[in-house]
Design an enzyme around this catalytic site. Structure first.
Site, PDB file in Angstrom:
ATOM      1  N   ASN A  45      15.847   6.238  -8.285  1.00  0.00           N
ATOM      2  CA  ASN A  45      14.422   6.089  -8.560  1.00  0.00           C
ATOM      3  C   ASN A  45      13.635   7.121  -7.740  1.00  0.00           C
ATOM      4  OD1 ASN A  45      11.711   5.209  -8.105  1.00  0.00           O
ATOM      5  ND2 ASN A  45      12.266   3.305  -9.118  1.00  0.00           N
ATOM      6  N   HIS A  78       9.150   7.758  -5.126  1.00  0.00           N
ATOM      7  CA  HIS A  78       8.591   8.006  -3.786  1.00  0.00           C
ATOM      8  C   HIS A  78       8.408   9.484  -3.451  1.00  0.00           C
ATOM      9  CE1 HIS A  78       8.065   3.867  -3.146  1.00  0.00           C
ATOM     10  NE2 HIS A  78       9.337   3.609  -3.376  1.00  0.00           N
ATOM     11  N   ARG A 100      -1.088  13.152   0.319  1.00  0.00           N
ATOM     12  CA  ARG A 100      -1.921  14.288   0.720  1.00  0.00           C
ATOM     13  C   ARG A 100      -2.665  14.920  -0.459  1.00  0.00           C
ATOM     14  NH1 ARG A 100      -1.091  16.928   5.808  1.00  0.00           N
ATOM     15  NH2 ARG A 100      -2.343  18.572   4.901  1.00  0.00           N
ATOM     16  N   HIS A 127       8.992   4.583 -12.401  1.00  0.00           N
ATOM     17  CA  HIS A 127       8.198   3.409 -12.760  1.00  0.00           C
ATOM     18  C   HIS A 127       6.739   3.833 -12.929  1.00  0.00           C
ATOM     19  CE1 HIS A 127       7.106  -1.038 -11.536  1.00  0.00           C
ATOM     20  NE2 HIS A 127       6.465  -0.643 -12.610  1.00  0.00           N
ATOM     21  N   ARG A 179       3.433   2.716 -13.075  1.00  0.00           N
ATOM     22  CA  ARG A 179       2.706   1.478 -12.752  1.00  0.00           C
ATOM     23  C   ARG A 179       1.289   1.485 -13.308  1.00  0.00           C
ATOM     24  NH1 ARG A 179       3.428  -2.452  -8.973  1.00  0.00           N
ATOM     25  NH2 ARG A 179       5.532  -2.566  -8.169  1.00  0.00           N
ATOM     26  N   ARG A 222       0.226   4.402  -8.897  1.00  0.00           N
ATOM     27  CA  ARG A 222       0.227   4.675  -7.451  1.00  0.00           C
ATOM     28  C   ARG A 222       1.252   5.727  -7.039  1.00  0.00           C
ATOM     29  NH1 ARG A 222       2.643  -0.975  -5.184  1.00  0.00           N
ATOM     30  NH2 ARG A 222       0.924  -1.793  -6.390  1.00  0.00           N
ATOM     31  N   GLU A 262      10.954   2.384 -15.922  1.00  0.00           N
ATOM     32  CA  GLU A 262      10.627   1.003 -15.558  1.00  0.00           C
ATOM     33  C   GLU A 262       9.174   0.780 -15.917  1.00  0.00           C
ATOM     34  OE1 GLU A 262      11.234   0.799 -11.395  1.00  0.00           O
ATOM     35  OE2 GLU A 262      13.391   0.907 -11.529  1.00  0.00           O
ATOM     36  N   THR A 278       8.195  -4.093  -6.627  1.00  0.00           N
ATOM     37  CA  THR A 278       8.403  -5.151  -7.621  1.00  0.00           C
ATOM     38  C   THR A 278       9.064  -6.381  -6.997  1.00  0.00           C
ATOM     39  OG1 THR A 278       8.777  -3.318  -9.128  1.00  0.00           O
ATOM     40  CG2 THR A 278       9.205  -5.531  -9.979  1.00  0.00           C
ATOM     41  N   GLU A 287      19.018  -5.977 -15.566  1.00  0.00           N
ATOM     42  CA  GLU A 287      19.198  -5.476 -14.199  1.00  0.00           C
ATOM     43  C   GLU A 287      18.915  -6.641 -13.268  1.00  0.00           C
ATOM     44  OE1 GLU A 287      17.278  -1.769 -13.136  1.00  0.00           O
ATOM     45  OE2 GLU A 287      17.246  -2.352 -11.011  1.00  0.00           O
ATOM     46  N   HIS A 294      17.278  -2.975  -6.245  1.00  0.00           N
ATOM     47  CA  HIS A 294      16.130  -3.336  -5.407  1.00  0.00           C
ATOM     48  C   HIS A 294      16.572  -3.643  -3.978  1.00  0.00           C
ATOM     49  CE1 HIS A 294      12.242  -4.704  -4.048  1.00  0.00           C
ATOM     50  NE2 HIS A 294      11.775  -4.125  -5.118  1.00  0.00           N
ATOM     51  N   GLY A 295      16.092  -2.820  -3.074  1.00  0.00           N
ATOM     52  CA  GLY A 295      16.380  -3.037  -1.658  1.00  0.00           C
ATOM     53  C   GLY A 295      17.796  -2.651  -1.261  1.00  0.00           C
ATOM     54  N   GLY A 299      16.274   3.513  -4.899  1.00  0.00           N
ATOM     55  CA  GLY A 299      15.215   4.491  -4.656  1.00  0.00           C
ATOM     56  C   GLY A 299      14.910   4.694  -3.190  1.00  0.00           C
TER      57      GLY A 299
HETATM   58  N1  PXP Z   1      15.207  -1.318  -9.954  1.00  0.00           N
HETATM   59  C1  PXP Z   1      13.967  -1.724 -10.330  1.00  0.00           C
HETATM   60  C2  PXP Z   1      13.811  -2.397 -11.655  1.00  0.00           C
HETATM   61  C3  PXP Z   1      12.843  -1.495  -9.502  1.00  0.00           C
HETATM   62  O1  PXP Z   1      11.620  -1.901  -9.886  1.00  0.00           O
HETATM   63  C4  PXP Z   1      13.032  -0.796  -8.291  1.00  0.00           C
HETATM   64  C5  PXP Z   1      11.847  -0.487  -7.426  1.00  0.00           C
HETATM   65  O2  PXP Z   1      11.002   0.384  -8.103  1.00  0.00           O
HETATM   66  C6  PXP Z   1      14.325  -0.372  -7.964  1.00  0.00           C
HETATM   67  C7  PXP Z   1      15.398  -0.662  -8.798  1.00  0.00           C
HETATM   68  C8  PXP Z   1      14.613   0.427  -6.732  1.00  0.00           C
HETATM   69  O3  PXP Z   1      14.315  -0.331  -5.600  1.00  0.00           O
HETATM   70  P1  PXP Z   1      14.409   0.363  -4.169  1.00  0.00           P
HETATM   71  O4  PXP Z   1      13.342   1.422  -4.137  1.00  0.00           O
HETATM   72  O5  PXP Z   1      14.135  -0.773  -3.244  1.00  0.00           O
HETATM   73  O6  PXP Z   1      15.772   0.931  -4.044  1.00  0.00           O
END
Ligand code: PXP
Length: 245
Positions: A12, A15, A23, A48, A50, A54, A75, A106, A156, A195-196, A217
């Protein structure tokens, strides 16, 4: 013995845009992020779009699509404007996520029951457009059964609770993900997770044979500040293979 599927890595890249937007500059380049993701050996670029834009914005998404000719995962929440854009951009896959403006990231999975009818129509439309549909859901059996009824390609599993767990809760949360992956696979769904996930907690999730893809990500982008982006992707790839027979 469960069949062990090859394990794909989706990265992902949101970021990179978070940093750029901090900036209000034109760098780091989101296009470079997307091309390097693939050249460094990731299998998919994930972003993603959003509601509040953001991190990545509409223009970024169109540019990413130009350079990522296959394996782009968008996403997105069930918002009319973003759904419209998705049919125009035609990612290879959409992952439907819940979205709340006030959240940092999320939190929690999609309420499939609440949105069942809307999802049913949408899945049909994505099928016609040859876009795969995944739902980002909690590792919950009832939600998996409902998802299967929708005819989605896959789910997922949200690993947020697993990644925040400490002590004996880690195994408890891991088992929830594992049982959910087994159930989803029995229902004929492809199983991704994310996620995480980071450089410590990924190997255990990667050991679940039904999971074919991890989407990561924040930990990879953070690590890249110290060791470089390609190294950060490679290093995650190696960790993913530790428990994969
Ligand atoms: N999968 C989904 C569906 C997500 O919304 C996110 C966060 O945008 C991630 C994976 C990646 O999460 P992380 O940035 O915590 O690795």
């Amino acid at each position: 013995m469960d069949k062990v599927l090859p394990l794909r890595l989706g990265v992902n890249i949101d970021h990179f845009a978070t940093l750029r937007n901090a900036r209000k500059e034109g760098f780091p380049s989101i296009v470079q992020a997307a091309t390097m993701t693939i050249s460094a050996g990731a299998d998919m670029v994930v972003c993603h779009l959003r509601e509040d834009r953001r991190h990545i914005n509409d223009e970024d998404l169109y540019l990413i699509r130009k350079v990522v000719v296959k394996d782009l995962d968008l996403e997105m929440a069930l918002r009319e404007d973003v759904i419209k854009i998705s049919f125009d951009v035609k990612p290879d896959k959409v992952t439907i996520v819940p979205e709340r403006r006030e959240e940092v990231t999320t939190e929690g999975g999609l309420d499939v029951k609440k949105h069942f009818d809307q999802l049913k129509e949408l899945v049909k439309e994505y099928k016609k457009a040859k876009i795969e549909t995944f739902l980002f859901i909690e590792p919950d059996i009832e939600t998996i059964e409902l998802s299967a009824k929708l005819g989605v390609d896959g789910i997922e599993l949200h690993t947020g609770r697993y990644s925040r767990a400490r002590g004996k809760d880690v195994i408890h949360e891991y088992k929830r993900v594992k049982i959910a992956a087994e159930k989803a696979s029995e229902e004929g769904l492809l199983v991704a997770a994310g996620h995480g996930l980071d450089y410590q907690n990924t190997p255990l999730i990667a050991s679940i044979p039904q999971i074919f893809e991890l989407n990561i990500g924040f930990s990879i982008i953070s690590k890249s500040l110290f060791i470089g982006y390609e190294n950060a992707i490679n290093s995650m790839r190696q960790l993913m293979m530790i428990n994969r027979k």
